[in-house]
Design a protein around this motif. Structure first.
Motif, PDB file in Angstrom:
ATOM      1  N   GLY A   1      -2.517  -5.537  -2.613  1.00 29.66           N
ATOM      2  CA  GLY A   1      -3.576  -6.493  -2.285  1.00 29.66           C
ATOM      3  C   GLY A   1      -3.323  -7.826  -2.947  1.00 29.66           C
ATOM      4  O   GLY A   1      -2.194  -8.328  -2.960  1.00 29.66           O
TER       5      GLY A   1
ATOM      6  N   ASP B   1       0.835  -1.205   0.000  1.00 31.10           N
ATOM      7  CA  ASP B   1       0.000   0.000   0.000  1.00 31.10           C
ATOM      8  C   ASP B   1       0.872   1.257   0.000  1.00 31.10           C
ATOM      9  O   ASP B   1       0.576   2.239  -0.695  1.00 31.10           O
ATOM     10  CB  ASP B   1      -0.908   0.025   1.235  1.00 31.10           C
ATOM     11  CG  ASP B   1      -2.074  -0.943   1.127  1.00 31.10           C
ATOM     12  OD1 ASP B   1      -2.268  -1.512   0.038  1.00 31.10           O
ATOM     13  OD2 ASP B   1      -2.773  -1.135   2.136  1.00 31.10           O
TER      14      ASP B   1
ATOM     15  N   GLY C   1      -5.486  -2.274  -1.973  1.00 30.32           N
ATOM     16  CA  GLY C   1      -6.422  -3.243  -1.400  1.00 30.32           C
ATOM     17  C   GLY C   1      -7.219  -4.030  -2.412  1.00 30.32           C
ATOM     18  O   GLY C   1      -8.419  -4.281  -2.207  1.00 30.32           O
TER      19      GLY C   1
END
Length: 367
Positions: free
Chosen positions: A326, A248, A295
């Motif tokens: 993700g 992320d 994500g």
């Protein structure tokens, strides 16, 4: 196999707030819908000569030969209005509009270069760009919604050629609508070319069968010649495995240091797509040089999955790299989805998103 131009290299800059797909709600006027009925940016420069047939798949070479002749047959002055003379006769003039096939259907699996060939046909047709049109099935139905049926017929009737990519056959109402539209255009002398998607419940090779396409377009089957194009997905032939997702933190930092990049949480983007008509997904990506997603997770339902497929197609058309955290893109769709009637669409989306993920490696290198 098909070739395509390399993805653009976004330039890194000092921290600038990234764009957001979720903040966009594009509205596309009808005149823009008509003006943009041309091959998408990825296929601007493709030609029959840039299509590299797989030597183990003679059907690919044969498709190029037939389509090249088809394009040449659209070159006579009489070929642009009612009473066109040269189509599948490949140069043989007739005294009136031919009674034979007025179009061609490209039948094959994902990644064999059908869109490359369809766009090459558009480019090879010797007519002013205003006299030939190229669009997806979704874009065509949206044009009818914007202009009305009769005005759409009037607008397209003067064309030499209409190319329809990703002909959708899973909505009976839209299929009947477009089938009726094409019938009117054939009467006006417009030549047709199409690729299509799989009907719900069609399993097997992950490809659509020409017999099903011809049946679904009802009375138009006599106007199409089906060309089978065999082969494997060129996007992954001889290439390394898809890159692993990034963190992320890296995705966010890259979005902030890459000019023209967007940054969205994957779940938020899926929710936003439900608020935008799929025909506007191209406009949704206007001006983007990269898409950054955090994500990534499996899509929750079929409706969401189908919307994501359309977005993946538009990003691929526009050569927009996708950097994500993700799960990897081959885990987007459940096993049930990948065995169901829309499996061809999902595999195409995985294929294209994986290619765009490879392109996104340049973003991290540029940093």
């Amino acid at each position: 196999m098909s070739s395509s131009s390399p993805a653009a290299r976004p330039g890194p800059i000092t921290d600038v707030p990234p764009l957001s797909l979720c903040a966009r709600e594009p509205h596309v006027p009808a005149d823009r819908l008509v003006a943009e009925m041309v091959p998408p940016p990825r296929f601007d420069s493709v030609r029959f000569g840039t299509y590299i047939p797989d030597p183990d798949q003679p059907s690919q070479t044969e498709a190029v030969r037939v389509l090249d002749g088809f394009a040449a047959g659209l070159g006579s002055p009489a070929a642009g209005a009612a009473g066109r003379r040269r189509l599948f006769g490949f140069g043989r003039a007739a005294s009136k509009a031919p009674a034979g096939p007025r179009g061609v259907y490209l039948d094959g699996g994902y990644g064999v270069g059908k869109t490359h060939l369809l766009a090459s046909l558009w480019h090879a047709t010797p007519a002013d760009p205003d006299l030939k049109a190229f669009g997806t099935f979704v874009e065509l139905t949206n044009l009818v919604g914007a202009l009305g049926f009769q005005q759409t017929v009037k607008t397209l009737s003067g064309h030499r050629l209409l190319c329809i990519d990703e002909f959708e056959l899973d909505d009976p109402g839209d299929t009947v609508l477009v089938s009726t539209l094409l019938g009117k255009l054939v009467e006006a002398g417009v030549a047709l070319a199409a690729t299509s998607n799989t009907l719900p419940g069609k399993l097997g090779e992950g490809r659509f069968a020409s017999a099903d396409f011809l049946r679904e377009i009802q009375g138009l089957s006599a106007h199409f010649r089906a060309l089978r194009i065999d082969g494997e997905d060129y996007r992954h032939r001889g290439l390394p495995e898809a890159p692993a997702p990034y963190s992320d933190e890296l995705v966010t930092r890259t979005a902030h240091t890459t000019e023209g990049a967007s940054l969205d949480a994957f779940a938020d983007l899926l929710d936003h797509l439900a608020k935008v008509h799929p025909s506007r997904y191209g406009a949704l990506t206007d001006g983007l040089r990269a898409v950054c997603l955090t994500g990534v997770r499996p899509v929750p339902d079929q409706s969401t999955a189908l919307r994501l497929v359309v977005l993946a197609d538009r990003l691929y058309d526009r050569e927009v790299p996708v950097l994500a955290s993700g799960l990897p893109f081959d885990q987007l769709f459940s096993e049930e989805m990948l065995k169901g009637g829309y499996r061809k669409k999902y595999f195409r989306a995985i294929s294209r998103l994986t290619a765009l993920a490879r392109d996104a490696g340049r973003l991290t290198e540029a940093r």
